[in-house]
Every structure is written in structure tokens, then in C-alpha cells.
Design a protein around this motif. Structure first.
Motif, mmCIF file in Angstrom:
data_model
loop_
_atom_site.group_PDB
_atom_site.id
_atom_site.type_symbol
_atom_site.label_atom_id
_atom_site.label_comp_id
_atom_site.label_asym_id
_atom_site.label_seq_id
_atom_site.Cartn_x
_atom_site.Cartn_y
_atom_site.Cartn_z
ATOM 1 N N GLY A 204 37.610 27.447 8.304
ATOM 2 C CA GLY A 204 37.921 28.225 9.482
ATOM 3 C C GLY A 204 38.263 27.638 11.013
ATOM 4 N N VAL A 205 38.572 26.134 10.724
ATOM 5 C CA VAL A 205 38.982 25.300 11.748
ATOM 6 C C VAL A 205 40.507 24.629 11.458
ATOM 7 C CG1 VAL A 205 38.672 23.218 13.194
ATOM 8 C CG2 VAL A 205 36.612 24.964 12.553
ATOM 9 N N ALA A 206 41.458 25.072 12.219
ATOM 10 C CA ALA A 206 42.759 24.479 11.930
ATOM 11 C C ALA A 206 42.854 22.940 12.312
ATOM 12 C CB ALA A 206 43.766 25.301 12.732
ATOM 13 N N ARG A 207 43.194 22.299 11.322
ATOM 14 C CA ARG A 207 43.488 20.815 11.587
ATOM 15 C C ARG A 207 44.583 20.472 12.915
ATOM 16 N NH1 ARG A 207 46.604 16.516 8.999
ATOM 17 N NH2 ARG A 207 45.243 14.465 8.942
ATOM 18 N N GLU A 208 44.047 19.482 13.757
ATOM 19 C CA GLU A 208 44.895 19.061 14.724
ATOM 20 C C GLU A 208 46.275 18.803 14.536
ATOM 21 O OE1 GLU A 208 43.037 16.165 17.118
ATOM 22 O OE2 GLU A 208 41.434 17.543 17.703
ATOM 23 N N ARG A 209 46.624 18.121 13.248
ATOM 24 C CA ARG A 209 47.903 17.703 13.210
ATOM 25 C C ARG A 209 48.551 18.318 11.918
ATOM 26 N NH1 ARG A 209 47.300 11.183 13.911
ATOM 27 N NH2 ARG A 209 46.903 11.033 15.824
ATOM 28 N N THR A 210 49.674 18.587 12.003
ATOM 29 C CA THR A 210 50.313 19.187 10.553
ATOM 30 C C THR A 210 50.448 18.089 9.475
ATOM 31 O OG1 THR A 210 52.649 18.549 11.363
ATOM 32 C CG2 THR A 210 51.796 20.786 11.677
ATOM 33 N N THR A 211 50.789 18.318 8.389
ATOM 34 C CA THR A 211 50.896 17.257 7.420
ATOM 35 C C THR A 211 52.024 17.951 6.089
ATOM 36 O OG1 THR A 211 49.700 16.110 5.680
ATOM 37 C CG2 THR A 211 48.997 18.632 5.811
ATOM 38 N N GLU A 212 52.418 16.938 5.565
ATOM 39 C CA GLU A 212 53.615 17.088 4.364
ATOM 40 C C GLU A 212 52.877 16.902 3.237
ATOM 41 O OE1 GLU A 212 56.823 14.926 5.291
ATOM 42 O OE2 GLU A 212 57.144 15.827 7.282
ATOM 43 N N ARG A 213 51.470 16.407 3.126
ATOM 44 C CA ARG A 213 50.889 16.035 1.485
ATOM 45 C C ARG A 213 49.308 16.289 1.927
ATOM 46 N NH1 ARG A 213 53.931 13.800 -2.049
ATOM 47 N NH2 ARG A 213 55.841 12.669 -1.106
ATOM 48 N N TRP A 214 48.948 16.976 0.982
ATOM 49 C CA TRP A 214 47.508 17.285 1.054
ATOM 50 C C TRP A 214 46.527 17.347 -0.381
ATOM 51 C CZ3 TRP A 214 44.624 17.264 5.373
ATOM 52 C CH2 TRP A 214 43.449 17.681 5.520
ATOM 53 N N THR A 215 45.655 16.880 -0.522
ATOM 54 C CA THR A 215 44.806 16.947 -1.699
ATOM 55 C C THR A 215 43.381 17.410 -1.401
ATOM 56 O OG1 THR A 215 46.167 15.004 -2.486
ATOM 57 C CG2 THR A 215 44.163 15.631 -3.604
ATOM 58 N N TRP A 216 42.882 18.257 -2.342
ATOM 59 C CA TRP A 216 41.460 18.460 -2.231
ATOM 60 C C TRP A 216 40.972 18.287 -3.615
ATOM 61 C CZ3 TRP A 216 43.809 22.864 0.427
ATOM 62 C CH2 TRP A 216 43.213 23.005 1.748
ATOM 63 N N TYR A 217 39.863 17.614 -3.786
ATOM 64 C CA TYR A 217 39.127 17.226 -5.108
ATOM 65 C C TYR A 217 37.641 17.421 -5.090
ATOM 66 C CZ TYR A 217 38.419 12.669 -3.004
ATOM 67 O OH TYR A 217 38.067 11.549 -2.251
ATOM 68 N N ARG A 218 37.010 17.513 -6.370
ATOM 69 C CA ARG A 218 35.647 17.485 -6.656
ATOM 70 C C ARG A 218 35.120 16.256 -6.572
ATOM 71 N NH1 ARG A 218 32.096 20.827 -11.162
ATOM 72 N NH2 ARG A 218 30.033 20.600 -10.122
ATOM 73 N N HIS A 219 34.066 16.126 -5.447
ATOM 74 C CA HIS A 219 33.206 14.669 -5.468
ATOM 75 C C HIS A 219 32.472 14.524 -6.695
ATOM 76 C CE1 HIS A 219 31.243 11.514 -3.731
ATOM 77 N NE2 HIS A 219 30.208 11.921 -3.828
ATOM 78 N N THR A 220 32.093 13.555 -7.047
ATOM 79 C CA THR A 220 31.349 13.084 -8.428
ATOM 80 C C THR A 220 29.893 13.873 -8.381
ATOM 81 O OG1 THR A 220 30.897 10.892 -7.326
ATOM 82 C CG2 THR A 220 32.779 11.272 -8.921
ATOM 83 N N GLU A 221 29.336 13.813 -7.054
ATOM 84 C CA GLU A 221 28.129 14.406 -6.995
ATOM 85 C C GLU A 221 28.180 15.823 -6.126
ATOM 86 O OE1 GLU A 221 23.851 12.865 -5.105
ATOM 87 O OE2 GLU A 221 25.598 11.512 -4.856
ATOM 88 N N ASP A 222 27.003 16.830 -6.580
ATOM 89 C CA ASP A 222 27.287 17.872 -6.090
ATOM 90 C C ASP A 222 26.451 18.016 -4.694
ATOM 91 O OD1 ASP A 222 28.787 19.206 -7.995
ATOM 92 O OD2 ASP A 222 26.977 19.824 -8.945
ATOM 93 N N LEU A 223 26.536 19.185 -3.995
ATOM 94 C CA LEU A 223 25.749 19.330 -2.763
ATOM 95 C C LEU A 223 24.571 20.257 -3.183
ATOM 96 C CD1 LEU A 223 25.278 19.576 0.428
ATOM 97 C CD2 LEU A 223 26.680 21.773 0.459
ATOM 98 N N LEU A 224 23.383 19.883 -2.739
ATOM 99 C CA LEU A 224 22.126 20.469 -3.464
ATOM 100 C C LEU A 224 21.758 21.772 -2.371
ATOM 101 C CD1 LEU A 224 19.570 17.965 -4.538
ATOM 102 C CD2 LEU A 224 20.611 19.933 -6.012
ATOM 103 N N LEU A 225 22.154 23.183 -2.461
ATOM 104 C CA LEU A 225 22.229 23.968 -1.860
ATOM 105 C C LEU A 225 20.927 24.973 -2.110
ATOM 106 C CD1 LEU A 225 23.690 25.614 0.665
ATOM 107 C CD2 LEU A 225 25.043 26.678 -1.064
ATOM 108 N N VAL A 226 20.169 25.524 -1.492
ATOM 109 C CA VAL A 226 18.963 26.392 -1.444
ATOM 110 C C VAL A 226 19.970 27.687 -1.652
ATOM 111 C CG1 VAL A 226 16.953 27.396 -0.978
ATOM 112 C CG2 VAL A 226 17.482 24.996 -0.768
ATOM 113 N N ARG A 227 19.769 28.473 -2.699
ATOM 114 C CA ARG A 227 20.546 29.596 -2.822
ATOM 115 C C ARG A 227 19.920 30.590 -3.935
ATOM 116 N NH1 ARG A 227 23.976 29.624 -7.488
ATOM 117 N NH2 ARG A 227 24.186 27.453 -8.167
ATOM 118 N N PRO A 228 20.507 31.852 -4.127
ATOM 119 C CA PRO A 228 19.599 32.476 -5.284
ATOM 120 C C PRO A 228 20.009 31.963 -6.531
ATOM 121 C CG PRO A 228 20.804 34.042 -3.631
ATOM 122 C CD PRO A 228 21.132 32.711 -3.238
ATOM 123 N N GLY A 229 18.978 32.113 -7.500
ATOM 124 C CA GLY A 229 19.274 31.386 -8.747
ATOM 125 C C GLY A 229 20.299 32.224 -9.583
#
Length: 229
Positions: A204-229
Motif C-alpha cells: 500500500g505504500v509507493a516506493r519513493e524512487r522508480t526502478t528499472e529492475r525488481w525482484t521478489w522472492y520467498r525467504h528461507t524461513e516463514d513468518l509465524l502468523l497467528v491465524r485461523p487453522g
């Protein structure tokens, strides 16, 4: 059960509401929106790593960007063993992904009573993390999901989010035209694009600078989120 509730930005959580939700032993800690190292690291250092049983050690009341900021500090401190609850105070892609309540008392009660489950923590190549949705608009370039080319040319919008289906890590949805129905959804561990300058919108927050390259990837460890089972 003791812990902390990080009330981010203008979020207001009262002791009475905590008591009704079963979190009366948690301390309320007001912090700025999108808190950084100096705002939360000392508090996170006191949080216990996950032990068996329900409930969150750290509860974040705020926006998806606030939750991402806290998740980043846990990552940086090597404390992803801490269980996290989330109380969204604005429209939340993260809550929609994981079936979290948007009502404050219901969200607090869930954070007090449900079990933590690992959810994919998505990183980017400039040191940030993503917990809800990342968006690239009006892109022109070449994009890959893992080894598969998923775009050569233009797309009106690309959305990336954690994969809720137990897949490799992230879900990518490409919309090729603004008003057209043509779209494509793929899943993988990583997404990378090279394109004409564009502005990523991160939880929901726009990055301050534009970019010509971008990567998203899964981290090797998860986030432990309390949520419905």
C-alpha cells in the motif's frame, strides 16, 4: 501469557479491549507508523521464541506496511521464531489473504487464542519484505517467475503476494489491459522483472524512487502468523 502489542501510528488499543480479548498480560507499546530499528528492536529482543501453545508473543496493530516493518525487524534480528498476531486498522490485503478478522476485538481475540502457522515471507532485492501485496503498474519489459518467462511486452498491472495455497512461495497475477479480462496467474519461488521505469507499491505504500529492475522472492524461513487453522 505475556507479550507486547505494538500500536503503530495512530492505532489506539486500550487495556480494557485487551482484557476482553484475553491479552491482559500484554503490554501496549505505542510506536510510529512503519516502525524502524530504534522504535522496536529493544522490545522485540524481549519477546520469547515460539513455545507450544496458542497465541501471539507480538501483536501488531496497524497497516500492512506496519506489519511488514515489524516482520523486517524480526528478520534482521534473526527472531522469526517469534509468533506474530495482526490487528489491521485499515483495508488489508494480508488479512484477506489469511482470513484474519478486520474488527479490532475479534482480531485481538484471534491473536490470543489461535495457533501460529508459518506463512511465506516475501523479500525484495533492496532489503524490504512484503506481507500483503506488491504492485507494479503500466509496465513494459520482460518478467520471469522462476525460470519461466511470464511477460515480454506490456501489462497494465502486476500483483505479487504470498501464496496461500502451499506452493513454492508467491503468487503473481498479470493483467494485460486495464478494462480487459485477459489475465494470467502463476506461482513460483521468485519473480523478477526488467522494464521501463516504474514505481513499485509495497503493501500500500509507493516506493519513493522508480526502478528499472525488481525482484521478489520467498525467504528461507516463514513468518509465524497467528491465524485461523
Amino acid at each position: 501469557m505475556g507479550g507486547i502489542v505494538l500500536a503503530c501510528g495512530t492505532s489506539i488499543i486500550s487495556p480494557a479491549v485487551l482484557a476482553r480479548a484475553g491479552l491482559e498480560q500484554h503490554r501496549i507499546v505505542p510506536v510510529p507508523a512503519r516502525p524502524g530499528k530504534s522504535d522496536v528492536d529493544a522490545e522485540l529482543a524481549k519477546a520469547a521464541d515460539r513455545s507450544d501453545g496458542p497465541g501471539a508473543d507480538v501483536v501488531v496493530a496497524g497497516t500492512d506496511a506496519d506489519l511488514a516493518a515489524v516482520a523486517l525487524r524480526l528478520l534482521r534480528r534473526d527472531r522469526l521464531g517469534v509468533s506474530v498476531g495482526y490487528v489491521p486498522t485499515a483495508r488489508s490485503a494480508c488479512a484477506a489473504l489469511w482470513g484474519l478478522p478486520t474488527d479490532t476485538e475479534r482480531a485481538l481475540r484471534l491473536a490470543a487464542t489461535e495457533q501460529p502457522h508459518g506463512v511465506p515471507l516475501i523479500r525484495d532485492d533492496v532489503g524490504g519484505v512484503l506481507v500483503g501485496v506488491g504492485t507494479l503498474r503500466r509496465v513494459d519489459g520482460i518478467a520471469y517467475c522462476d525460470d519461466d518467462m511470464v511477460l515480454r511486452g506490456t501489462a497494465h498491472r502486476i500483483d505479487v503476494s504470498p501464496d496461500t495455497a502451499g506452493g513454492p512461495g508467491l503468487t503473481v497475477t498479470l493483467r494485460y489491459r486495464r478494462f480487459g479480462r485477459q489475465r494470467r496467474t502463476v506461482r513460483g519461488r521468485a519473480f523478477a522483472i526488467g522494464c521501463e521505469p516504474t514505481t513499485p507499491v509495497l503493501d500500500g505504500v509507493a516506493r519513493e524512487r522508480t526502478t528499472e529492475r525488481w525482484t521478489w522472492y520467498r525467504h528461507t524461513e516463514d513468518l509465524l502468523l497467528v491465524r485461523p487453522g
